[in-house]
Write a protein that holds these residues in place. Structure first.
Motif, PDB file in Angstrom:
ATOM      1  N   CYS A   1       0.825  -1.213   0.000  1.00  0.00           N
ATOM      2  CA  CYS A   1       0.000   0.000   0.000  1.00  0.00           C
ATOM      3  C   CYS A   1       0.851   1.250   0.000  1.00  0.00           C
ATOM      4  N   GLY A   2       2.168   1.101   0.200  1.00  0.00           N
ATOM      5  CA  GLY A   2       3.060   2.254   0.128  1.00  0.00           C
ATOM      6  C   GLY A   2       3.096   3.090   1.387  1.00  0.00           C
ATOM      7  N   PHE A   3       2.476   2.620   2.433  1.00  0.00           N
ATOM      8  CA  PHE A   3       2.327   3.392   3.660  1.00  0.00           C
ATOM      9  C   PHE A   3       3.641   3.517   4.425  1.00  0.00           C
ATOM     10  N   CYS A   4       4.442   2.446   4.437  1.00  0.00           N
ATOM     11  CA  CYS A   4       5.698   2.530   5.197  1.00  0.00           C
ATOM     12  C   CYS A   4       6.898   2.203   4.307  1.00  0.00           C
ATOM     13  N   THR A   5       8.022   2.834   4.643  1.00  0.00           N
ATOM     14  CA  THR A   5       9.166   2.859   3.740  1.00  0.00           C
ATOM     15  C   THR A   5       9.831   1.507   3.458  1.00  0.00           C
ATOM     16  N   PRO A   6      10.108   0.685   4.487  1.00  0.00           N
ATOM     17  CA  PRO A   6      10.823  -0.563   4.171  1.00  0.00           C
ATOM     18  C   PRO A   6      10.083  -1.388   3.125  1.00  0.00           C
ATOM     19  N   CYS A   7       8.777  -1.452   3.238  1.00  0.00           N
ATOM     20  CA  CYS A   7       7.974  -2.260   2.329  1.00  0.00           C
ATOM     21  C   CYS A   7       7.891  -1.602   0.948  1.00  0.00           C
ATOM     22  N   ARG A   8       7.582  -0.321   0.935  1.00  0.00           N
ATOM     23  CA  ARG A   8       7.402   0.394  -0.337  1.00  0.00           C
ATOM     24  C   ARG A   8       8.677   0.404  -1.163  1.00  0.00           C
ATOM     25  N   GLU A   9       9.826   0.631  -0.482  1.00  0.00           N
ATOM     26  CA  GLU A   9      11.093   0.735  -1.212  1.00  0.00           C
ATOM     27  C   GLU A   9      11.812  -0.616  -1.314  1.00  0.00           C
ATOM     28  N   GLY A  10      11.662  -1.418  -0.270  1.00  0.00           N
ATOM     29  CA  GLY A  10      12.421  -2.667  -0.201  1.00  0.00           C
ATOM     30  C   GLY A  10      11.956  -3.711  -1.200  1.00  0.00           C
ATOM     31  N   LEU A  11      10.638  -3.859  -1.355  1.00  0.00           N
ATOM     32  CA  LEU A  11      10.144  -4.904  -2.245  1.00  0.00           C
ATOM     33  C   LEU A  11      10.565  -4.697  -3.700  1.00  0.00           C
ATOM     34  N   PRO A  12      10.435  -3.480  -4.246  1.00  0.00           N
ATOM     35  CA  PRO A  12      10.912  -3.289  -5.625  1.00  0.00           C
ATOM     36  C   PRO A  12      12.418  -3.520  -5.755  1.00  0.00           C
ATOM     37  N   TRP A  13      13.159  -3.170  -4.694  1.00  0.00           N
ATOM     38  CA  TRP A  13      14.606  -3.401  -4.725  1.00  0.00           C
ATOM     39  C   TRP A  13      14.897  -4.897  -4.831  1.00  0.00           C
ATOM     40  N   ILE A  14      14.216  -5.671  -3.982  1.00  0.00           N
ATOM     41  CA  ILE A  14      14.395  -7.132  -4.034  1.00  0.00           C
ATOM     42  C   ILE A  14      14.041  -7.658  -5.418  1.00  0.00           C
ATOM     43  N   GLU A  15      12.938  -7.151  -5.960  1.00  0.00           N
ATOM     44  CA  GLU A  15      12.515  -7.628  -7.282  1.00  0.00           C
ATOM     45  C   GLU A  15      13.602  -7.333  -8.321  1.00  0.00           C
ATOM     46  N   LYS A  16      14.202  -6.151  -8.220  1.00  0.00           N
ATOM     47  CA  LYS A  16      15.267  -5.784  -9.177  1.00  0.00           C
ATOM     48  C   LYS A  16      16.475  -6.708  -9.049  1.00  0.00           C
ATOM     49  N   ILE A  17      16.816  -7.045  -7.813  1.00  0.00           N
ATOM     50  CA  ILE A  17      17.967  -7.936  -7.614  1.00  0.00           C
ATOM     51  C   ILE A  17      17.689  -9.299  -8.260  1.00  0.00           C
ATOM     52  N   LEU A  18      16.478  -9.817  -8.015  1.00  0.00           N
ATOM     53  CA  LEU A  18      16.146 -11.144  -8.555  1.00  0.00           C
ATOM     54  C   LEU A  18      16.094 -11.105 -10.082  1.00  0.00           C
ATOM     55  N   GLN A  19      15.584 -10.007 -10.591  1.00  0.00           N
ATOM     56  CA  GLN A  19      15.501  -9.825 -12.045  1.00  0.00           C
ATOM     57  C   GLN A  19      16.908  -9.789 -12.647  1.00  0.00           C
ATOM     58  N   ALA A  20      17.799  -9.071 -11.955  1.00  0.00           N
ATOM     59  CA  ALA A  20      19.183  -8.990 -12.425  1.00  0.00           C
ATOM     60  C   ALA A  20      19.821 -10.374 -12.433  1.00  0.00           C
ATOM     61  N   MET A  21      19.583 -11.133 -11.377  1.00  0.00           N
ATOM     62  CA  MET A  21      20.123 -12.498 -11.320  1.00  0.00           C
ATOM     63  C   MET A  21      19.644 -13.296 -12.525  1.00  0.00           C
ATOM     64  N   GLN A  22      18.343 -13.176 -12.817  1.00  0.00           N
ATOM     65  CA  GLN A  22      17.781 -13.966 -13.911  1.00  0.00           C
ATOM     66  C   GLN A  22      18.315 -13.534 -15.263  1.00  0.00           C
ATOM     67  N   SER A  23      18.648 -12.243 -15.390  1.00  0.00           N
ATOM     68  CA  SER A  23      19.135 -11.827 -16.703  1.00  0.00           C
ATOM     69  C   SER A  23      20.654 -11.854 -16.779  1.00  0.00           C
ATOM     70  N   GLY A  24      21.289 -12.526 -15.801  1.00  0.00           N
ATOM     71  CA  GLY A  24      22.719 -12.759 -15.906  1.00  0.00           C
ATOM     72  C   GLY A  24      23.564 -11.657 -15.310  1.00  0.00           C
ATOM     73  N   ASP A  25      22.926 -10.715 -14.601  1.00  0.00           N
ATOM     74  CA  ASP A  25      23.678  -9.618 -14.003  1.00  0.00           C
ATOM     75  C   ASP A  25      23.834  -9.767 -12.491  1.00  0.00           C
TER      76      ASP A  25
END
Ligand SMILES: Cc1cc2nc3c(=O)[nH]c(=O)nc-3n(C[C@H](O)[C@H](O)[C@H](O)COP(=O)(O)O)c2cc1C
Ligand code: SF4
Ligand code: FES
Lengths: 426, 154
Positions: free
Chosen positions: A343-367
């Motif tokens: 819901c974007g109400f608190c910072t760790p969740c709002r910012e942290g989840l997209p960051w995690i997604e980016k890391i996993l995406q990078a892993m999958q694309s070889g980065d």
């Protein structure tokens, strides 16, 4: 006596019974029994003795939860059926809503009586159109038969019931966010205290219960707490609607004694894994639960046993991970969901989840980089219990932290071998 | 301007809650059902009717996935992109729809017939992959079935 109280009256074609047909199968008996022969306190006591635990995911004792509602508080008081079912991998309440709407209404009438609530809402997710129709018809029939409205069965007890359909947001299932949504606001959670039992919907005493929880109530009142306890194989009472999805032979839903093992669910009821695939792990109760692995197949699917195995029973609908599906892809899909629905109400969740997604995406694309795994682990702590406003973010961390624990080599392999391990669709 | 029919339905929703604003999500859905989406004008009209500011109502409207603040086509395809559908290969359905309709998620076909959107778990994971078109749920969908399914929507 009934072994499958919640589902044995459901027709094979899933078409809901009319009120009359439902009564012929014993339906609405508990309303007569409770309203005519029991005090609200006695109904509450029976539910407490039954040891019913909430089926919405947290497993809180229902009788105990109810006991915090001040019985003598002036009206209005509210009872809400949480029918928002949006936890990925969860499809159990759909069955009860579409095919047994009278059972839910019966459970709500008896529960409302026990709580001396005068207004009930069914908070239904938008996508459940068949359920919406079934519930609207059932509510209308219940009014006509005098089970809803003013002076029910001549007892002086009044209950109005409404269906509210949502506008699509996972957070609406979180009980305080649900209250905000019913008030016409954004579905962000509320600070506790005050607890909803004291100050909930529109500031009035309110109970929110899961659909399956409420559907147990008629049977507890009709047949007694002791009978309900005996339905189970373990200390947690009753039956459970378990489900299995993923690459098994026969995915589905089954009402079984509480405490049925994970192995029985997967091997017997779901018919085992599809040809050529083997079981690698499973989320036992929806997207926000920790993985269980092969060593856990004999774990009993009740609240303490699954907790002792390091996970949670959650919604009891199992999502199976097979050996040909990418673990990193699996977890990334889950994190994507949570990032979207935060819901974007608190910072760790709002910012942290997209960051995690980016890391996993990078892993999958070889980065992927070596530092990624410690970074993911750091996130599981920063988004863990106590650091965010509601349970969405800690829930999101459960599959991630357990994947890092059990399937660490998969993450490392992605980093080592770069993109050579893409998701295999069989 | 809200139509008479819309006003009657919104009034009915207001009736079950203690104040007008509490019915705002219901009101947005009622208007969207008639007009497919919530334009700025519709938003202002609903806000005025419920005695709210348009900004306040917009903060609610934009929060919910299924309130559309941009135009959508005559039919909305919701493709489940959650975990079990992913395991069961929903990506093939998505790719097929993308190629066949020439649109990506969030886009509408030139003839205004379809808008395609991702949607979280549709609660029918034992029959994955699944998608919805308008109010109709399709389960265990294969790309081969999609041509025939799409034809049902003019
Ligand atoms: C993000 C989030 C989503 C939730 N979604 C649901 C839901 O769809 N249905 C549900 O019954 N409980 C859901 N819950 C749990 C509720 O907050 C609440 O615990 C539950 O409705 C209580 O009912 P019970 O005591 O009968 O289990 C959710 C919790 C969180 C944190
Ligand atoms: S944890 Fe996430 S979903 Fe929950 S309040 Fe914080 S931002 Fe919202
Ligand atoms: S994951 Fe697609 S219906 Fe549940």
């Amino acid at each position: 006596m009934l072994e499958k109280p919640l589902t044995s009256h459901i027709r094979a074609d899933g078409v809901p019974l009319t009120l009359r047909e439902y009564e012929l199968q014993g339906g609405y008996q508990s309303v007569r029994k409770a309203l005519l022969n029991m005090t609200p306190q006695a109904v509450q006591a029976e539910v407490k003795t039954s040891n019913l635990r909430g089926r919405g995911g947290a497993g809180f004792n229902t009788g105990l939860k109810w006991s915090f509602v001040p019985l003598d508080a002036p009206k209005p008081k509210y009872l809400i059926a949480n029918a928002d079912e949006m936890e990925p991998g969860t499809f159990k309440d759909r069955l009860l809503l579409e095919s047994a709407p009278h059972q839910l209404i019966e459970g709500m009438i008896v529960s409302a009586y026990a709580l001396q609530a005068d207004t009930g809402f069914v908070f239904l997710r938008w996508a459940y159109h068949t359920a919406a129709k079934a519930i609207n018809i059932a509510i209308a029939q219940a009014y006509q038969a005098g089970y809803l409205g003013q002076n029910i069965l001549g007892t002086g007890f009044n209950l109005e019931m409404h269906l509210h359909t949502g506008a699509g947001r996972y957070m609406c299932g979180e009980e305080t966010a649900l209250l905000n949504s019913l008030e016409g606001k954004r579905a962000t959670p509320r600070a506790k205290p005050p607890f909803p039992q004291v100050s909930g919907l529109f500031g009035r005493p309110t109970i929110v219960n899961n659909v399956e929880t409420l559907c147990c109530i008629p049977h507890i009142i009709t047949h007694g707490a002791e009978w309900f306890q005996k339905l189970s194989l373990t200390a947690d009472a009753g039956t459970k609607i378990y489900g299995v999805s993923g690459k098994v032979r026969k995915p589905g839903l089954w009402e079984l004694p509480m405490g049925t093992t994970l192995r029985e669910l997967i091997e017997e009821h779901a018919g085992g894994m599809q040809d050529g695939l083997s079981f690698r792990g499973a989320l036992p109760g929806g997207a926000s639960t920790d993985f269980l692995v092969r060593d856990h197949l004999d774990v009993r699917m009740d609240y303490p046993s699954v907790a002792a195995a390091g996970s949670r029973l959650g919604t009891g609908t199992v999502i199976v991970l097979d050996d040909k599906t990418s673990v990193v892809g699996f977890v990334r899909n889950l994190i994507h969901f949570f990032a979207q629905e935060s819901c974007g109400f608190c910072t760790p969740c709002r910012e942290g989840l997209p960051w995690i997604e980016k890391i996993l995406q990078a892993m999958q694309s070889g980065d992927g980089r070596k530092e990624d795994i410690p970074m993911l682990e750091l996130h599981t702590r920063l988004l863990g219990p106590g650091n965010t406003f509601c349970a969405l973010a800690p829930g999101a961390m459960e599959p991630l932290q357990s994947a890092l624990k059990y399937f660490r080599e998969d993450f490392e392999a992605y980093i080592r071998e770069h993109a050579s391990l893409e998701h295999i669709t069989v | 301007m809200l139509t008479g029919e819309e006003i009657i339905e919104i009034e009915k929703a207001i009736h079950v809650v203690p104040h007008r604003q509490a019915a705002c999500i219901e009101a947005l859905k009622i208007v969207q059902t008639k007009r497919r989406w919530i334009s700025d004008d519709s938003l202002k009209d609903i806000a005025t009717f419920l005695e709210m500011s348009p900004a306040e109502l917009d903060s609610v409207a934009t929060f919910y996935n299924l309130i559309f603040r941009k135009p959508v086509g005559r039919h909305v395809i919701l493709v489940c992109d959650s975990i079990t559908c992913w395991v069961m290969g929903y990506e093939k359905l998505h790719e097929y729809l993308q190629a066949k309709l020439g649109i990506r998620h969030g886009e509408t076909t030139q003839d205004d017939r379809f808008t395609m959107l991702p949607n979280p778990c549709l609660g029918t994971c034992d029959c994955a992959p699944a998608l919805m078109i308008d109010h109709d749920l399709y389960r265990n969908v294969t790309p081969e079935q999609l041509d025939e399914i799409l034809e049902r929507y003019a």
